[in-house]
Write a protein that holds these residues in place. Structure first.
Motif, short mmCIF file in Angstrom:
data_model
loop_
_atom_site.label_atom_id
_atom_site.label_comp_id
_atom_site.label_asym_id
_atom_site.label_seq_id
_atom_site.Cartn_x
_atom_site.Cartn_y
_atom_site.Cartn_z
N SER A 289 -18.02 -28.61 -9.69
CA SER A 289 -18.78 -29.84 -9.84
C SER A 289 -20.26 -29.51 -9.95
O SER A 289 -20.71 -28.46 -9.48
N HIS A 290 -21.01 -30.42 -10.58
CA HIS A 290 -22.42 -30.16 -10.87
C HIS A 290 -23.28 -31.38 -10.56
O HIS A 290 -22.80 -32.52 -10.54
N ALA B 103 -11.77 -35.49 -10.55
CA ALA B 103 -11.39 -34.12 -10.16
C ALA B 103 -9.97 -33.79 -10.62
O ALA B 103 -9.72 -32.69 -11.15
N GLU C 129 -14.65 -29.48 -15.83
CA GLU C 129 -15.57 -29.43 -14.71
C GLU C 129 -16.24 -30.80 -14.60
O GLU C 129 -16.46 -31.47 -15.63
N VAL C 130 -16.56 -31.20 -13.38
CA VAL C 130 -17.11 -32.54 -13.14
C VAL C 130 -18.64 -32.49 -13.10
O VAL C 130 -19.23 -31.62 -12.46
N TYR D 241 -12.71 -32.91 -4.38
CA TYR D 241 -12.84 -31.91 -5.45
C TYR D 241 -11.78 -30.80 -5.33
O TYR D 241 -11.75 -29.91 -6.17
N THR E 219 -14.23 -40.27 -7.92
CA THR E 219 -14.30 -38.82 -7.77
C THR E 219 -12.91 -38.19 -7.76
O THR E 219 -12.67 -37.17 -8.40
N SER F 60 -21.62 -34.95 -11.87
CA SER F 60 -21.89 -36.17 -11.12
C SER F 60 -23.03 -36.96 -11.75
O SER F 60 -24.05 -36.39 -12.14
N CYS G 232 -18.88 -38.32 -14.07
CA CYS G 232 -18.34 -39.26 -13.09
C CYS G 232 -19.46 -39.88 -12.27
O CYS G 232 -20.29 -39.17 -11.71
N LYS H 182 -20.29 -38.46 -0.68
CA LYS H 182 -19.89 -37.14 -1.18
C LYS H 182 -18.59 -36.74 -0.50
O LYS H 182 -18.60 -36.18 0.58
#
Length: 305
Positions: free
Chosen positions: A63-64, A21, A30-31, A54, A17, A33, A101, A49
């Motif tokens: 992030s999404h 990031a 943009e990440v 981030y 992560t 997951s 990721c 998490k």
């Protein structure tokens, strides 16, 4: 090759992560997951998490596919593929670059290999018709309805070939089903440590998360109405901590059994990634001990080739 996504993958506790990031921050990205458990709200410490990861230089990287489902529900790879497509296309529409990721191999492969994951029911009549045909004959039938056959795992065995034919026939009979995936050209970066280092990192992280309140997190989920059975279903941390809370395991038993289970899980993840490579997915592996800036520089070099 012109890449339209970068994928950061690897077993648990490898710092994926943080790397994703920082990479996204560097390339206006943009990440997304690809973690089968981080989709659940309220399941934070147990799923790793690390929200602070981030934040890069005080700025949050978008992030999404994190915190999109209530704990207790059953999310699956079919939903993930659909959600991924929506997010991937939205990121591109904003002229941002997607960085995928995660460590859930099936989720990763579902988008990197363009799997068609509509749940197709068995076709008894078709199976009877195909019964007794050789693998060569089945392969030719599949090629006739799927000219662009590229996934050789579809024809590794008679059973797989019959199922592949069954799926393709279903799609032809139901043209209203959209099974298309956007074109994915991914630079795949794997992060790995040697076995002993990986084990030390896993144990250290488990101890830290317990100190950070992971047991309280599980108690809170139970108090909110999520049943012990629902939490046990999620496995690993949620399974063993729940068993401790309901009195099935002592604290020491819980820790010892959970530690072993996470080590085994990480080993299975690496086995899956090696399988992905055998099935044609190229992964460029980086040493986990490589400094962050060197990792970023190496990824950018690979990306610009």
């Amino acid at each position: 090759m012109s890449y339209n996504i970068i994928t950061i993958l690897g077993p648990t506790a490898t710092g994926k992560t943080t790397l994703a990031a920082h990479l996204a921050a560097k390339i206006n990205g943009e990440v997304i997951s690809a973690d089968s458990r981080q989709v659940y709200r309220g399941m934070d410490l147990g799923t790793g998490k690390d929200y602070e990861d981030y934040f890069v230089n005080g700025v949050e990287v978008p992030s999404h596919l994190v915190d999109i489902e209530d704990a207790g529900a059953h999310y699956n790879v079919y939903r993930f593929q659909t959600d991924f497509i929506e997010v991937f296309e939205a990121i591109q529409s904003r002229n941002k670059f997607p960085v995928l990721c995660g460590g859930s191999g099936l989720y990763l492969e579902a988008v990197l290999k363009d799997y068609k994951l509509i749940q197709v029911p068995p076709n008894k009549k078709l199976r009877e018709k195909l019964e007794g045909k050789s693998l060569e004959e089945l392969t030719e039938i599949l090629k006739s309805i799927k000219p662009g056959l590229h996934n050789i795992t579809d024809v590794e065995t008679d059973r797989r070939a019959v199922r592949a034919i069954e799926i393709e026939m279903y799609y032809k009979e139901h043209p209203e089903i959209d099974t298309s995936m956007p074109e994915i050209n991914s630079l795949n970066i794997g992060i790995k440590f040697d076995r002993d280092s990986r084990r030390r990192r896993i144990t250290g992280r488990l101890k830290q998360r317990l100190e950070d309140g992971m047991l309280d997190e599980v108690k809170k989920l139970l108090d909110s109405g999520v049943t012990p059975e629902q939490l046990i279903y999620y496995g690993l941390e949620y399974k063993y901590l729940t068993l401790h809370i309901i009195g099935t395991l002592s604290y020491d038993e819980m820790f010892r059994q959970l530690e072993i289970a996470i080590h085994q899980f990480a080993k299975r993840q690496m086995t899956w990634f090696r399988g992905m490579e055998k099935r044609g997915t190229k992964i460029c592996w980086l040493d986990g001990y490589m400094p962050l800036e060197e990792k970023l520089e190496k990824i950018q070099q690979l990306f610009s080739k």
